[in-house]
Enzyme design. Structure first.
Site, short mmCIF file in Angstrom:
data_model
loop_
_atom_site.label_atom_id
_atom_site.label_comp_id
_atom_site.label_asym_id
_atom_site.label_seq_id
_atom_site.Cartn_x
_atom_site.Cartn_y
_atom_site.Cartn_z
CD GLN A 129 -2.96 -1.12 0.17
OE1 GLN A 129 -3.17 -0.09 -0.46
NE2 GLN A 129 -3.63 -2.24 -0.04
CG ASP A 188 -6.82 -5.35 -1.37
OD1 ASP A 188 -7.32 -4.61 -2.24
OD2 ASP A 188 -5.77 -5.06 -0.76
CD GLU A 192 -1.04 -12.61 -4.20
OE1 GLU A 192 -0.63 -12.39 -5.35
OE2 GLU A 192 -1.98 -11.95 -3.68
CB CYS A 235 -7.23 0.28 -5.86
SG CYS A 235 -6.95 -0.95 -7.16
#
Length: 416
Positions: free
Chosen positions: A253, A348, A300, A374
Site C-alpha cells: 500500500q 482485495d 495469492e 482501488c
C-alpha cells in the site's frame, strides 16, 4: 485549434474541469466548478489561456512542479492541488458514491478517510541518463517528458531526503539513454529501490551499483526487474506489529496511514469470526493482522509475495494458525463449496476487481464479506453481484492514499 470562453460545470472522474458546450463536454485541466476561463480548444480538450472568474474553492498549489506554471514542465503526478480541502474531499467521496449509483446501489457512504502531505512511503519515479547526469522525476501528463523534481509534498521525508542517493544509484545502473522506472519503498531499515526497464544490466553495472550503494547510507536493497543486485539490509515493513520482508518490486500500500485505516475497518467488520479467508492476500497486509484474532487461509497468485507472508507468519509469536495457498483467483476462484467452511471472507483484488470470485461468493453461505478496492467502477460491479444474491451492504468507506489525484480506495462491508 480555436479559442473560446467556457464556464466549468463540474469535475470529471479524472479530476479535470468539464464545460458543457453545444458540441459536447470539453475537458479543461486545472480548473474548478464555477470558473470562467478562456481556453485554446482542440476537439474536446481545452488548455487554459486566462481566467476571468476563479472559484472560491481555489487554493495556491503547495508544489512548484504542479500545473501550467510548474517548474521544468507540469508534473503529471497530481491533478488537484489547486482544489480546497472541502471540494477535494467531496470529489473523492463522490467518486465512490457515483460509481455505486451506476449499478443502482445507494448504501451509506462514510466520510472520506483523508490523506495528508508527506505520507507516501512508495513512489514510482521515471529516470533517464542524459549528458548532464540522471534525470529523475515524474512524466508530464500525456507526455514522455520527465519533469525533474527536487521535492514532492506528497512523498515522505525519508524518500525526498534521499533523492541525490537515488539518482546516484540510477546513474550506476543505467546502460543507455532510454527511460526506465524506479519504485522507491521506504522500509524500516532503509529504501528499497526496484528498477524496471533497464536494458542489459551486466557485470559492469552490477559492480557499479554495489560500489555505489556501499558508499551510501539508507539504501536497504536494489533490484532490477525482480533480480536482487545488492541487499545490505533486508527491507522490512510492519503489518500491525508483524514484520514482513516484501519481495523485490512487490506490491505494498502506498501509505501506512491508509493501510492502517483500511485494516482497522476490516478487523472491525470481521468481529468474532473464527475462520477467515483472505483472497488476493499479497504479502499479508490484512491476513497477518487478522491472525491476531482468527484462523486465516491466505490465497495469492504471486509466489514471492506468498512466501513473504508465510515466512512472517511462521516467525511471529502470538498468531493464530495461518495457512497459505498459491492460486490464480482470476482463472480459478475459490468455489462456493470451498468457501462454506469460513465465517468471513476478505478480498482485495487488483483494479480489474474480482467478478468471477464474487459469483462464487454469491453462491456461498459466508456470513460476512469485506471488499477492499482501488477501483470504484469494478467495486460497484462486484457488489452488485453480491447484493443480487441477497447480501446487504452495511457500509462503504472511501479511503484516500493518493493525495491530490483522482484515485481512491474503498472498503465495503456486506452481510446476510
Amino acid at each position: 485549434m480555436t479559442t473560446e470562453t467556457l464556464t466549468i460545470a463540474r469535475l470529471g472522474s479524472g479530476g479535470d474541469g468539464i464545460a458543457e458546450t453545444a458540441d459536447g463536454p470539453v475537458y479543461v485541466p486545472f480548473t474548478l466548478p464555477g470558473e470562467t476561463v478562456a481556453v485554446a480548444r482542440v476537439k474536446n480538450h481545452g488548455t487554459v489561456m486566462s481566467m476571468t472568474v476563479a472559484s472560491p474553492e481555489r487554493v495556491a498549489p503547495p508544489c512548484v512542479h504542479f500545473g501550467p506554471e510548474g517548474k521544468n514542465g507540469t508534473c503529471g503526478g497530481c491533478t488537484l492541488q489547486h482544489a480546497g480541502d472541502a471540494l477535494y474531499h467531496h470529489f473523492k467521496r463522490n467518486l465512490v458514491a457515483q460509481a455505486l449509483k451506476t449499478k443502482g446501489l445507494t448504501p451509506e457512504v462514510a466520510p472520506l478517510v483523508i490523506a495528508r502531505p508527506g505520507e507516501r512511503r512508495r513512489v514510482v519515479f521515471t529516470a533517464r541518463r542524459t549528458e548532464k547526469g540522471v534525470l529523475l522525476g515524474f512524466n508530464q501528463a500525456g507526455s514522455h517528458h520527465i519533469v525533474s523534481i527536487d521535492h514532492c509534498p506528497i512523498s515522505s521525508e525519508g524518500i525526498i531526503s534521499q533523492l541525490a542517493a537515488i539518482r546516484r544509484v540510477a546513474g550506476a545502473i543505467a546502460t543507455s539513454a532510454e527511460p526506465f522506472r524506479v519504485t522507491v519503498l521506504e522500509t524500516l531499515p532503509g529504501l528499497d529501490l526496484a528498477f524496471e526497464g533497464v536494458k542489459k544490466v551486466g557485470d559492469k553495472e552490477r559492480r557499479a551499483v554495489t560500489e555505489c550503494v556501499l558508499s551510501l547510507r539508507g539504501i536497504a536493497r536494489v533490484s532490477s526487474d525482480g533480480e536482487i543486485l545488492i541487499e545490505p539490509q533486508k527491507p522490512v515493513i510492519d503489518f500491525g506489529g508483524v514484520r514482513v520482508s516484501p519481495p523485490a518490486g512487490g506490491f505494498t500500500q502506498a501509505t501506512k496511514p491508509a493501510e492502517d485505516a483500511m485494516a482497522e475497518l476490516v478487523l472491525t467488520a470481521l468481529g468474532k469470526a473464527k475462520r477467515v479467508a483472505d483472497l488476493f492476500a499479497g504479502s499479508g497486509t490484512f491476513a497477518l493482522r487478522i491472525a491476531r484474532q482468527a484462523k486465516v487461509h491466505a490465497v495469492e497468485g504471486d509466489e514471492k509475495a506468498l512466501k513473504a507472508l508465510d515466512h512472517a507468519a511462521r516467525n511471529t509469536q502470538g498468531l493464530k494458525p495461518v495457512t497459505v495457498e498459491r492460486r490464480d483467483l482470476f482463472r480459478r476462484p475459490l468455489m462456493a463449496s470451498e468457501l462454506k467452511v469460513y465465517d468471513a471472507v476478505v478480498f482485495d483484488p487488483p483494479r480489474a476487481g474480482a467478478e468471477d470470485q464474487c459469483k462464487e461468493l454469491a453462491r456461498s453461505g459466508v456470513k460476512t464479506i469485506v471488499a477492499v478496492s482501488c477501483n470504484p467502477i469494478s467495486l460497484a460491479r462486484d457488489l452488485s453481484i453480491l447484493t443480487a444474491a441477497g447480501y446487504r451492504i452495511r457500509l462503504v468507506t472511501p479511503v484516500d492514499q493518493f493525495l491530490w489525484s483522482a484515485h481512491v480506495e474503498a472498503v465495503a462491508v456486506l452481510d446476510r
